[in-house]
Design a protein around this motif. Structure first.
Motif, PDB file in Angstrom:
ATOM      1  N   GLY A  17      27.056  29.994  29.653  1.00 51.80           N
ATOM      2  CA  GLY A  17      27.492  28.831  30.409  1.00 51.80           C
ATOM      3  C   GLY A  17      28.187  29.180  31.705  1.00 51.80           C
ATOM      4  O   GLY A  17      28.425  28.311  32.541  1.00 51.80           O
ATOM      5  N   GLY A  18      28.550  30.443  31.877  1.00 49.04           N
ATOM      6  CA  GLY A  18      29.079  30.903  33.150  1.00 49.04           C
ATOM      7  C   GLY A  18      30.582  31.046  33.229  1.00 49.04           C
ATOM      8  O   GLY A  18      31.112  31.396  34.288  1.00 49.04           O
ATOM      9  N   GLY A  19      31.307  30.827  32.140  1.00 51.82           N
ATOM     10  CA  GLY A  19      32.762  30.965  32.186  1.00 51.82           C
ATOM     11  C   GLY A  19      33.209  32.385  32.468  1.00 51.82           C
ATOM     12  O   GLY A  19      34.097  32.623  33.299  1.00 51.82           O
ATOM     13  N   LEU A  20      32.593  33.341  31.778  1.00 53.56           N
ATOM     14  CA  LEU A  20      32.966  34.744  31.961  1.00 53.56           C
ATOM     15  C   LEU A  20      32.566  35.238  33.343  1.00 53.56           C
ATOM     16  O   LEU A  20      33.367  35.825  34.065  1.00 53.56           O
ATOM     17  N   VAL A  21      31.319  34.997  33.729  1.00 56.04           N
ATOM     18  CA  VAL A  21      30.859  35.524  35.011  1.00 56.04           C
ATOM     19  C   VAL A  21      31.592  34.852  36.167  1.00 56.04           C
ATOM     20  O   VAL A  21      31.884  35.491  37.188  1.00 56.04           O
ATOM     21  N   SER A  22      31.932  33.562  36.032  1.00 50.66           N
ATOM     22  CA  SER A  22      32.669  32.872  37.097  1.00 50.66           C
ATOM     23  C   SER A  22      34.063  33.459  37.249  1.00 50.66           C
ATOM     24  O   SER A  22      34.523  33.716  38.369  1.00 50.66           O
ATOM     25  N   GLY A  23      34.754  33.681  36.125  1.00 46.38           N
ATOM     26  CA  GLY A  23      36.103  34.224  36.185  1.00 46.38           C
ATOM     27  C   GLY A  23      36.127  35.647  36.708  1.00 46.38           C
ATOM     28  O   GLY A  23      36.936  35.997  37.574  1.00 46.38           O
ATOM     29  N   VAL A  24      35.226  36.482  36.177  1.00 48.17           N
ATOM     30  CA  VAL A  24      35.166  37.879  36.614  1.00 48.17           C
ATOM     31  C   VAL A  24      34.784  37.954  38.091  1.00 48.17           C
ATOM     32  O   VAL A  24      35.377  38.716  38.867  1.00 48.17           O
ATOM     33  N   ALA A  25      33.806  37.160  38.502  1.00 46.48           N
ATOM     34  CA  ALA A  25      33.378  37.178  39.905  1.00 46.48           C
ATOM     35  C   ALA A  25      34.488  36.683  40.821  1.00 46.48           C
ATOM     36  O   ALA A  25      34.711  37.247  41.897  1.00 46.48           O
ATOM     37  N   ALA A  26      35.201  35.629  40.409  1.00 46.24           N
ATOM     38  CA  ALA A  26      36.287  35.109  41.237  1.00 46.24           C
ATOM     39  C   ALA A  26      37.365  36.162  41.441  1.00 46.24           C
ATOM     40  O   ALA A  26      37.901  36.329  42.554  1.00 46.24           O
ATOM     41  N   ALA A  27      37.694  36.885  40.373  1.00 43.92           N
ATOM     42  CA  ALA A  27      38.715  37.925  40.467  1.00 43.92           C
ATOM     43  C   ALA A  27      38.251  39.084  41.341  1.00 43.92           C
ATOM     44  O   ALA A  27      38.960  39.525  42.270  1.00 43.92           O
ATOM     45  N   LEU A  28      37.053  39.580  41.073  1.00 44.26           N
ATOM     46  CA  LEU A  28      36.572  40.762  41.783  1.00 44.26           C
ATOM     47  C   LEU A  28      36.240  40.477  43.237  1.00 44.26           C
ATOM     48  O   LEU A  28      36.574  41.269  44.129  1.00 44.26           O
ATOM     49  N   LYS A  29      35.581  39.365  43.503  1.00 41.28           N
ATOM     50  CA  LYS A  29      35.193  39.060  44.882  1.00 41.28           C
ATOM     51  C   LYS A  29      36.415  38.799  45.761  1.00 41.28           C
ATOM     52  O   LYS A  29      36.385  39.050  46.972  1.00 41.28           O
ATOM     53  N   ALA A  30      37.502  38.290  45.159  1.00 43.22           N
ATOM     54  CA  ALA A  30      38.723  38.065  45.935  1.00 43.22           C
ATOM     55  C   ALA A  30      39.359  39.384  46.363  1.00 43.22           C
ATOM     56  O   ALA A  30      39.985  39.472  47.419  1.00 43.22           O
ATOM     57  N   MET A  31      39.182  40.411  45.538  1.00 45.36           N
ATOM     58  CA  MET A  31      39.840  41.693  45.802  1.00 45.36           C
ATOM     59  C   MET A  31      38.889  42.733  46.387  1.00 45.36           C
ATOM     60  O   MET A  31      39.301  43.588  47.167  1.00 45.36           O
ATOM     61  N   ARG A  32      37.628  42.658  45.975  1.00 43.52           N
ATOM     62  CA  ARG A  32      36.607  43.591  46.463  1.00 43.52           C
ATOM     63  C   ARG A  32      35.312  42.819  46.720  1.00 43.52           C
ATOM     64  O   ARG A  32      34.408  42.803  45.881  1.00 43.52           O
ATOM     65  N   PRO A  33      35.195  42.163  47.884  1.00 47.86           N
ATOM     66  CA  PRO A  33      34.018  41.331  48.149  1.00 47.86           C
ATOM     67  C   PRO A  33      32.697  42.086  48.096  1.00 47.86           C
ATOM     68  O   PRO A  33      31.630  41.475  47.931  1.00 47.86           O
ATOM     69  N   ASP A  34      32.754  43.421  48.235  1.00 49.20           N
ATOM     70  CA  ASP A  34      31.536  44.223  48.250  1.00 49.20           C
ATOM     71  C   ASP A  34      30.972  44.490  46.865  1.00 49.20           C
ATOM     72  O   ASP A  34      29.836  44.951  46.726  1.00 49.20           O
ATOM     73  N   VAL A  35      31.729  44.215  45.808  1.00 49.70           N
ATOM     74  CA  VAL A  35      31.249  44.483  44.448  1.00 49.70           C
ATOM     75  C   VAL A  35      30.088  43.540  44.110  1.00 49.70           C
ATOM     76  O   VAL A  35      30.184  42.331  44.329  1.00 49.70           O
ATOM     77  N   ARG A  36      29.009  44.113  43.575  1.00 51.10           N
ATOM     78  CA  ARG A  36      27.877  43.289  43.118  1.00 51.10           C
ATOM     79  C   ARG A  36      28.150  42.781  41.710  1.00 51.10           C
ATOM     80  O   ARG A  36      28.502  43.556  40.824  1.00 51.10           O
ATOM     81  N   ILE A  37      27.967  41.481  41.526  1.00 54.62           N
ATOM     82  CA  ILE A  37      28.108  40.871  40.202  1.00 54.62           C
ATOM     83  C   ILE A  37      26.728  40.424  39.748  1.00 54.62           C
ATOM     84  O   ILE A  37      26.075  39.616  40.426  1.00 54.62           O
ATOM     85  N   ILE A  38      26.282  40.952  38.616  1.00 50.43           N
ATOM     86  CA  ILE A  38      24.960  40.606  38.103  1.00 50.43           C
ATOM     87  C   ILE A  38      25.109  39.978  36.726  1.00 50.43           C
ATOM     88  O   ILE A  38      25.676  40.583  35.814  1.00 50.43           O
ATOM     89  N   GLY A  39      24.638  38.758  36.590  1.00 49.50           N
ATOM     90  CA  GLY A  39      24.644  38.085  35.301  1.00 49.50           C
ATOM     91  C   GLY A  39      23.435  38.507  34.493  1.00 49.50           C
ATOM     92  O   GLY A  39      22.321  38.573  35.024  1.00 49.50           O
TER      93      GLY A  39
END
Length: 334
Positions: free
Chosen positions: A184-206
């Motif tokens: 449903g996207g709860g985990l990927v949304s939370g992890v992406a929000a945290a990581l992209k705020a601190m390291r925008p270059d990190v790739r997040i793959i669901g």
């Protein structure tokens, strides 16, 4: 029609970390020699299946219960679940002295139902999908006054799951690609929000399964749509995202770089590899990242981290899979 809310921000995730610190485990990260050799770059495994209730869901559930008013706590909570959210919510509610009812479909494995009951929650089995079970949750809210705590599309839930991203970045500061099980996207949304705020270059793959990948189909359609829930080894990733989705669809669309699907055979191979090579027991949903790596569906650029999101698998099924049996849940569920 849904009215999108502002995305969950880093400050909310940091606040959630403080709120859950005393009761939720900081899970370890192991470097995988076998996967690192295969990929030609460092591969790290975030062992979230070693969480107190066996999955990441405890993070969001604990944060959500902590955010309730005293009046809401007195009335109790209800939620729909494919297993792990229910277990996490039941644990968090019990710790806070709050009544908890979990509604589930007939597709949920008995081991997960038993695990929720063991936490002291009442379980109601309704219909053949999460959407049908949700109808009972809606009734409990309307008629009995319980507070609904959904499994993913909820600010406090997303912020709680995002704490995993904060931990991961501290443990693997140079991570370049993070593989996150996607439902449903709860985990990927939370992890992406945290990581992209601190390291925008990190790739997040669901990473999701080929059978009934709800968020993937919704992303293709450009908005929430109904997706049939099918039997799969990755049963925790089943269920729709909700036609009135407020947060996780938009956050996944905007923050996640790619979505990769894995087959049932690839999921089984992931479970086997994690057991025989990494000495860990995970459920199908927790193995999808490793499944994608083994099947070479991930372009390895820089250090990779895969989240092993849960370990609440029926042990008889696990034994069959690791023994090399072709476990066809599609036939067994028929």
């Amino acid at each position: 029609m849904s009215t999108a809310q502002p995305f969950v921000e880093l400050a909310e995730i940091e606040a959630a970390r403080s709120a859950i610190a005393a009761t939720v485990r900081r899970t370890p990260v192991n470097k995988s020699p076998s996967l690192s050799e295969l990929l030609g770059c460092p591969v790290h495994l975030k062992l979230e299946h070693t969480q107190i209730t066996g999955s990441f869901k405890l993070r969001g559930a604990t944060n959500a219960v902590a955010s309730l008013s005293d009046a809401d706590k007195q009335r109790g909570v209800a939620g729909v679940s494919t297993g792990n959210h229910g277990r996490g919510l039941a644990h968090a509610a019990k710790a806070a002295g709050v009544r908890c009812i979990i509604c589930m479909s007939r597709l949920v494995p008995q081991a997960k139902i038993d695990g929720i009951k063991a936490q002291g929650a009442e379980v109601r089995i309704v219909g053949n999908s999460q959407d049908e079970a949700q109808l009972e949750v809606d009734r409990l809210v309307d008629e009995d006054g319980l507070t609904m705590i959904p499994p993913f599309d909820h600010r406090a839930i997303i912020a709680g799951q995002g704490t995993l991203g904060l931990e991961l970045l501290e443990q693997v500061p140079d991570v370049a690609t993070v593989l996150v099980p996607l439902s449903g996207g709860g985990l990927v949304s939370g992890v992406a929000a945290a990581l992209k705020a601190m390291r925008p270059d990190v790739r997040i793959i669901g990473i999701s399964m080929e059978r009934g990948p709800a968020m993937h189909e919704c992303l293709k359609a450009g908005g929430p749509v109904l997706v049939k829930e099918l039997a799969t080894l990755a049963d925790s990733l089943g269920g729709g995202i909700g036609l009135g989705n407020q947060l996780t669809f938009a956050m996944t669309r905007d923050l996640v770089d790619d979505v990769v699907l894995v087959s049932e055979a690839e999921i089984a191979a992931g479970i086997r590899h994690i057991y025989w090579q990494e000495r860990q027991i995970v459920e199908g949903a927790g193995a999808v990242g490793v499944a994608a790596l083994l099947s070479r569906k991930i372009e390895s650029v820089g250090p990779v981290a895969a989240i092993l999101s849960g370990g609440n698998i029926d042990m008889k099924q696990h034994h069959r899979v690791i023994s090399g049996e072709d476990v066809d849940v599609t036939q067994e569920a028929a």
